[in-house]
Design a protein around this motif. Structure first.
Motif, PDB file in Angstrom:
ATOM      1  N   SER A   1       0.807  -1.231   0.000  1.00 43.03           N
ATOM      2  CA  SER A   1       0.000   0.000   0.000  1.00 43.03           C
ATOM      3  C   SER A   1       0.832   1.270   0.000  1.00 43.03           C
ATOM      4  CB  SER A   1      -0.910   0.012   1.235  1.00 43.03           C
ATOM      5  OG  SER A   1      -0.143   0.081   2.419  1.00 43.03           O
ATOM      6  N   GLY A   2       2.109   1.149   0.406  1.00 42.37           N
ATOM      7  CA  GLY A   2       2.930   2.346   0.540  1.00 42.37           C
ATOM      8  C   GLY A   2       2.557   3.150   1.773  1.00 42.37           C
ATOM      9  N   LEU A   3       1.803   2.534   2.701  1.00 42.91           N
ATOM     10  CA  LEU A   3       1.336   3.218   3.909  1.00 42.91           C
ATOM     11  C   LEU A   3       1.888   2.517   5.145  1.00 42.91           C
ATOM     12  CD1 LEU A   3      -2.415   3.590   2.881  1.00 42.91           C
ATOM     13  CD2 LEU A   3      -0.602   5.306   2.612  1.00 42.91           C
ATOM     14  N   GLU A   4       1.870   3.226   6.274  1.00 43.79           N
ATOM     15  CA  GLU A   4       2.329   2.652   7.532  1.00 43.79           C
ATOM     16  C   GLU A   4       1.152   2.370   8.450  1.00 43.79           C
ATOM     17  OE1 GLU A   4       5.176   5.266   9.271  1.00 43.79           O
ATOM     18  OE2 GLU A   4       6.765   4.755   7.840  1.00 43.79           O
ATOM     19  N   TYR A   5       1.395   1.495   9.419  1.00 49.09           N
ATOM     20  CA  TYR A   5       0.380   1.198  10.434  1.00 49.09           C
ATOM     21  C   TYR A   5       0.193   2.408  11.359  1.00 49.09           C
ATOM     22  CZ  TYR A   5      -0.181  -3.919   9.876  1.00 49.09           C
ATOM     23  OH  TYR A   5      -0.495  -5.167   9.429  1.00 49.09           O
ATOM     24  N   LEU A   6      -1.029   2.583  11.820  1.00 50.76           N
ATOM     25  CA  LEU A   6      -1.318   3.555  12.872  1.00 50.76           C
ATOM     26  C   LEU A   6      -2.207   2.860  13.888  1.00 50.76           C
ATOM     27  CD1 LEU A   6      -1.229   6.457  14.019  1.00 50.76           C
ATOM     28  CD2 LEU A   6      -3.335   6.923  12.745  1.00 50.76           C
ATOM     29  N   SER A   7      -1.741   2.770  15.131  1.00 54.59           N
ATOM     30  CA  SER A   7      -2.492   2.056  16.164  1.00 54.59           C
ATOM     31  C   SER A   7      -3.671   2.888  16.647  1.00 54.59           C
ATOM     32  CB  SER A   7      -1.584   1.713  17.342  1.00 54.59           C
ATOM     33  OG  SER A   7      -2.333   1.051  18.353  1.00 54.59           O
ATOM     34  N   TYR A   8      -4.840   2.269  16.692  1.00 54.92           N
ATOM     35  CA  TYR A   8      -6.042   2.911  17.215  1.00 54.92           C
ATOM     36  C   TYR A   8      -6.284   2.502  18.675  1.00 54.92           C
ATOM     37  CZ  TYR A   8      -7.743   4.779  12.749  1.00 54.92           C
ATOM     38  OH  TYR A   8      -7.899   5.501  11.593  1.00 54.92           O
ATOM     39  N   SER A   9      -5.536   1.524  19.147  1.00 56.29           N
ATOM     40  CA  SER A   9      -5.705   1.031  20.517  1.00 56.29           C
ATOM     41  C   SER A   9      -4.841   1.851  21.464  1.00 56.29           C
ATOM     42  CB  SER A   9      -5.317  -0.450  20.597  1.00 56.29           C
ATOM     43  OG  SER A   9      -6.110  -1.213  19.714  1.00 56.29           O
ATOM     44  N   LYS A  10      -5.412   2.237  22.572  1.00 53.31           N
ATOM     45  CA  LYS A  10      -4.706   3.084  23.533  1.00 53.31           C
ATOM     46  C   LYS A  10      -3.823   2.236  24.441  1.00 53.31           C
ATOM     47  CE  LYS A  10      -8.336   6.605  23.757  1.00 53.31           C
ATOM     48  NZ  LYS A  10      -9.237   5.968  22.804  1.00 53.31           N
ATOM     49  N   THR A  11      -2.592   2.715  24.635  1.00 54.42           N
ATOM     50  CA  THR A  11      -1.671   2.076  25.560  1.00 54.42           C
ATOM     51  C   THR A  11      -1.514   2.975  26.766  1.00 54.42           C
ATOM     52  OG1 THR A  11      -0.473   1.082  23.712  1.00 54.42           O
ATOM     53  CG2 THR A  11       0.643   1.128  25.841  1.00 54.42           C
ATOM     54  N   GLU A  12      -1.919   2.488  27.923  1.00 52.48           N
ATOM     55  CA  GLU A  12      -1.853   3.297  29.140  1.00 52.48           C
ATOM     56  C   GLU A  12      -0.582   2.978  29.907  1.00 52.48           C
ATOM     57  OE1 GLU A  12      -5.368   2.616  31.344  1.00 52.48           O
ATOM     58  OE2 GLU A  12      -6.698   3.463  29.814  1.00 52.48           O
ATOM     59  N   TYR A  13       0.073   4.011  30.376  1.00 55.53           N
ATOM     60  CA  TYR A  13       1.283   3.850  31.154  1.00 55.53           C
ATOM     61  C   TYR A  13       0.945   4.034  32.630  1.00 55.53           C
ATOM     62  CZ  TYR A  13       3.872   3.890  26.826  1.00 55.53           C
ATOM     63  OH  TYR A  13       4.350   3.561  25.585  1.00 55.53           O
ATOM     64  N   GLY A  14       0.578   2.930  33.272  1.00 60.70           N
ATOM     65  CA  GLY A  14       0.179   2.985  34.674  1.00 60.70           C
ATOM     66  C   GLY A  14       1.371   3.165  35.591  1.00 60.70           C
ATOM     67  N   LEU A  15       1.101   3.554  36.840  1.00 61.36           N
ATOM     68  CA  LEU A  15       2.143   3.814  37.821  1.00 61.36           C
ATOM     69  C   LEU A  15       2.990   2.572  38.085  1.00 61.36           C
ATOM     70  CD1 LEU A  15       3.430   5.733  39.862  1.00 61.36           C
ATOM     71  CD2 LEU A  15       1.698   5.032  41.520  1.00 61.36           C
ATOM     72  N   SER A  16       2.334   1.408  38.258  1.00 66.00           N
ATOM     73  CA  SER A  16       3.073   0.188  38.568  1.00 66.00           C
ATOM     74  C   SER A  16       3.979  -0.215  37.418  1.00 66.00           C
ATOM     75  CB  SER A  16       2.097  -0.952  38.897  1.00 66.00           C
ATOM     76  OG  SER A  16       1.252  -1.207  37.787  1.00 66.00           O
ATOM     77  N   LYS A  17       3.478  -0.031  36.182  1.00 65.92           N
ATOM     78  CA  LYS A  17       4.269  -0.398  35.016  1.00 65.92           C
ATOM     79  C   LYS A  17       5.489   0.506  34.885  1.00 65.92           C
ATOM     80  CE  LYS A  17       3.876  -1.184  30.034  1.00 65.92           C
ATOM     81  NZ  LYS A  17       2.997  -1.160  28.871  1.00 65.92           N
ATOM     82  N   ILE A  18       5.289   1.805  35.133  1.00 66.09           N
ATOM     83  CA  ILE A  18       6.391   2.761  35.037  1.00 66.09           C
ATOM     84  C   ILE A  18       7.452   2.462  36.087  1.00 66.09           C
ATOM     85  CG2 ILE A  18       7.032   5.189  35.264  1.00 66.09           C
ATOM     86  CD1 ILE A  18       4.213   5.863  34.237  1.00 66.09           C
TER      87      ILE A  18
END
Length: 344
Positions: A316-333
């Motif tokens: 397609s000559g196009l790149e992926y764009l994520s529609y799903s939100k990634t949350e950076y929670g306190l515990s993960k950080i």
């Protein structure tokens, strides 16, 4: 956060902030910077920086119906609708990795795809042509690599760029990684093309209902429960009493079987011209490898999400764009930060 941006931040930290990691003061500064980066990343999801044409990437992960952005049928369905309505999105890729879950949530996702497909049908020959290219290894590597390897018959990108943009509706591709079982199958079964790795687990088509029962344990402990009901079946399958064969039969006939029949209709309608298995086997609850799932018609292609992405972007000559939100929670950080700070 974009993977490239995240990688760049980590590389910057490794190269330029080593000295700060050797002191408590420096570690506090680094933790503050990471918190600031995570906050900006979360806020950036709500800011429109001017989208380019792209391929919409939507994640379907974990237990379906768990309430997360990648597990809730409402959220995943909403992302699909957003991609459908976005003129900048040329195709939709659903990356699935789920062992199943709520039938109501999977029906939401399936319903969005089904209703959209009613707008226009895609030509079978065109779909086959695209499928063949998605399975090709020629598109993963650069033209320079292919020339050196003397690989011939590479399809020109422009052919597919125009083809994908001129389709009567957007192509919907589902890509299975580790597994797609039970409700996950129902959620993606109406995708135009379904892809799974040879070792993926696919199937387990069916419905089950679980009910705990601690009647005997409660009796040993001397615990009783008094229930006053308006009808003989109001407390059906209560964990405080043994369920009768009559109640189990009612639950099966009134709840399990009707939902199961809905599931069967979805599969038979979506894959009617592709299925190559007896219905008794197909709907027995068995689960198959991706290779076997392709043989019986539940899957169209044996490939993986990396190859699919590279091929689709090349076509397609196009790149992926994520529609799903990634949350950076306190515990993960905190966990990732403390691990990073331990390196010397």
């Amino acid at each position: 956060m974009d993977v490239k941006v995240e990688k760049a931040i980590i590389e910057f930290g490794n190269e330029h902030l080593k000295i700060y990691r050797r002191s408590s003061y420096g570690k506090i500064i680094i933790i503050g910077l990471i918190f600031l980066t995570a906050t900006i990343a979360n806020l950036a999801q709500f800011v429109d920086f001017g989208e380019k044409e792209h391929i919409a990437q939507i994640l379907l992960q974990g237990d379906i119906g768990n309430g997360s952005d990648t597990g809730s049928g409402y959220s995943v369905g909403d992302h699909i609708i957003s991609a459908i309505n976005n003129s900048k999105a040329s195709a939709i890729v659903i990356e699935a990795d789920s062992n199943g879950g709520s039938p109501t949530d999977s029906q939401i996702i399936d319903g969005v795809i089904t209703q959209y497909k009613e707008i226009a049908k895609l030509d079978v020959e065109v779909l086959q042509r695209i499928s063949d290219e998605l399975h090709s290894t020629n598109r993963i590597f650069s033209n320079d690599v292919l020339r050196k390897a003397e690989v011939n018959h590479v399809v020109v990108q422009g052919d597919f760029q125009e083809l994908i943009k001129e389709l009567p509706r957007k192509l919907i591709i589902a890509v299975i990684s580790k597994s797609c079982a039970s409700a996950c199958v129902q959620a993606i079964v109406n995708a135009d093309i379904i892809i799974a790795q040879p070792a993926s687990l696919v199937g387990n088509i069916g419905v089950r209902m679980d009910s705990y029962n601690w009647h005997d344990l409660a009796k040993k402990l001397g615990i009783t429960n008094t229930v006053i009901t308006s009808g003989p079946h109001k407390d059906m399958l209560s964990p405080w009493q043994h369920s009768s064969s009559e109640q189990q039969g009612l639950a099966r006939d009134m709840l399990v079987i009707p939902v199961f029949e809905q599931f069967k209709r979805s599969v038979l309608t979506a894959r009617k011209n592709k299925l190559n298995a007896d219905e008794k086997v197909l709907f027995s609850g068995l689960i198959w490898t991706g290779q076997e799932a392709k043989r019986i018609g539940l899957v169209d292609i044996n490939s993986d999400k990396l190859q699919t992405r590279k091929n689709l972007e090349s076509m397609s000559g196009l790149e992926y764009l994520s529609y799903s939100k990634t949350e950076y929670g306190l515990s993960k950080i905190l966990s990732s930060t403390l691990n990073w700070l331990s390196y010397q």
